[in-house]
Write an enzyme that holds these catalytic residues in place. Structure first.
Site, PDB file in Angstrom:
ATOM      1  CG  HIS A  36     -21.473 -35.253 -14.636  1.00 31.50           C
ATOM      2  ND1 HIS A  36     -21.073 -34.922 -13.357  1.00 31.50           N
ATOM      3  CD2 HIS A  36     -20.918 -36.470 -14.884  1.00 31.50           C
ATOM      4  CE1 HIS A  36     -20.310 -35.885 -12.870  1.00 31.50           C
ATOM      5  NE2 HIS A  36     -20.204 -36.821 -13.778  1.00 31.50           N
ATOM      6  CG  HIS A  70     -15.997 -33.400 -13.165  1.00 33.78           C
ATOM      7  ND1 HIS A  70     -16.247 -34.080 -14.346  1.00 33.78           N
ATOM      8  CD2 HIS A  70     -17.133 -32.737 -12.861  1.00 33.78           C
ATOM      9  CE1 HIS A  70     -17.495 -33.844 -14.726  1.00 33.78           C
ATOM     10  NE2 HIS A  70     -18.054 -33.031 -13.853  1.00 33.78           N
ATOM     11  CB  CYS A  92     -13.235 -26.272 -14.024  1.00 35.61           C
ATOM     12  SG  CYS A  92     -13.850 -24.656 -13.506  1.00 35.61           S
ATOM     13  CG  HIS A 120     -18.757 -35.218  -7.990  1.00 31.89           C
ATOM     14  ND1 HIS A 120     -17.771 -34.558  -8.694  1.00 31.89           N
ATOM     15  CD2 HIS A 120     -19.932 -34.917  -8.609  1.00 31.89           C
ATOM     16  CE1 HIS A 120     -18.327 -33.878  -9.683  1.00 31.89           C
ATOM     17  NE2 HIS A 120     -19.637 -34.082  -9.660  1.00 31.89           N
ATOM     18  CD  GLU A 122     -15.359 -30.155  -7.734  1.00 35.85           C
ATOM     19  OE1 GLU A 122     -15.108 -29.365  -6.801  1.00 35.85           O
ATOM     20  OE2 GLU A 122     -16.359 -30.032  -8.475  1.00 35.85           O
ATOM     21  CB  SER A 214     -25.255 -32.434 -13.658  1.00 40.18           C
ATOM     22  OG  SER A 214     -24.960 -31.102 -13.309  1.00 40.18           O
ATOM     23  CB  SER A 215     -22.651 -32.216  -8.377  1.00 38.80           C
ATOM     24  OG  SER A 215     -22.742 -31.602  -7.108  1.00 38.80           O
ATOM     25  CB  SER A 258     -22.491 -29.771 -17.750  1.00 39.42           C
ATOM     26  OG  SER A 258     -23.411 -30.416 -16.899  1.00 39.42           O
TER      27      SER A 258
END
Length: 275
Positions: A36, A70, A92, A120, A122, A214-215, A258
């Site tokens: 992100h 993600h 990841c 999201h 992920e 970006s979380s 990120s």
């Protein structure tokens, strides 16, 4: 004005790994944004001819698809492989962990509860690995009216705040016969959060650098704002408003997992040149 970087910030292991994978696979496309951070995505496209595709069905046989950090839903990964797409997995390892837990615990008959953002990417991926389904929540109150099994497995989005995750666990444990709590928040997330918590308590202005989507950057900003009311979330130096720094004495800086070093340095340079 003093400018100080948090003790831990920026690129994490998973992002560094994914960037290296993308750079090693020129003339490919990522399925969804690799990370992100739009500026880093632009750099990969410009310097390494790594494109971006948002629809997994657009990959043809023989195409090279780099999977985003993600992860992606299990069925989409299966479709890509079935269509003979050359899949390069940059998911990841900290994300594959909750994927595996969800699959294993679901097949053992546990109710799967995921703490995170249902929208999201992920979580869309992690949720898909729960063979018999999963429930996604962001706060304990969302659990109140749910009819759950006596055996529960709890996992978290890798970038969430630890204290919020504990609230979910503390709600479930006294109410159900068996609650398995898995610590799936990654080490880098925890370290960056602790570092921003520490520096924001002594700063009178905080700059948090990272993608708007970006979380983990949003979580850093939330923690920073709790301690320093003059906290700002920016993507790069172009978002700075130098009036923010008027009469400030201590500027703390942190960045999401990120956010590349070159963007962080550009921000630091811009602030230094303004004072």
């Amino acid at each position: 004005m003093k400018i100080e970087l948090a003790e831990s910030y920026g690129f994490c292991f998973g992002v560094k790994r994914a960037i290296k994978i993308a750079e090693d696979n020129k003339n490919s496309s990522t399925y969804g944004p690799l990370i992100h951070n739009s500026k880093e995505i632009e750099r990969l496209e410009k310097d390494f001819k790594v494109g971006l595709t948002d629809d997994h069905k657009s990959f043809a046989s023989g195409d090279k698809a780099v999977i985003r950090t993600h992860g992606i839903p299990k069925n989409e990964l299966a479709e890509l492989k079935a269509n003979n797409v050359d899949v390069v997995d940059a998911t990841c390892p900290y994300v594959t962990k909750p994927q595996q837990i969800c699959q294993e615990m679901s097949e053992q008959g546990y109710e799967i509860i995921i703490f995170g953002d249902d929208a999201h990417p992920e979580i869309k991926g992690v949720k898909s690995y729960a063979t018999y389904g999963a429930r996604v929540v962001t706060m304990p109150s969302e659990l109140e009216d749910l009819k759950l099994k006596d055996r529960i497995a709890l996992v978290a989005q890798t970038t969430r705040k630890v204290e919020d995750y504990l609230e979910i666990a503390n709600y479930l444990i006294p109410r159900y016969k068996e609650v398995r709590v898995f610590n799936t928040i990654c080490n880098a997330t925890f370290e960056n959060q602790e570092a921003v918590r520490k520096i924001s308590k002594k700063a009178d202005i905080m700059i948090i650098i990272g993608g708007k989507n970006s979380s983990n950057t949003k979580q850093l900003f939330s923690i920073s704002e709790d301690n320093c009311t003059d906290s700002y979330h920016i993507e790069d130096e172009n978002d700075l408003d130098f009036s923010w720094f008027k009469e400030k004495k201590f500027c703390g800086i942190s960045a999401g997992a990120s956010t590349p070093d070159w963007i962080i340095q550009n921000v630091v340079n811009a602030i230094q040149n303004s004072i």
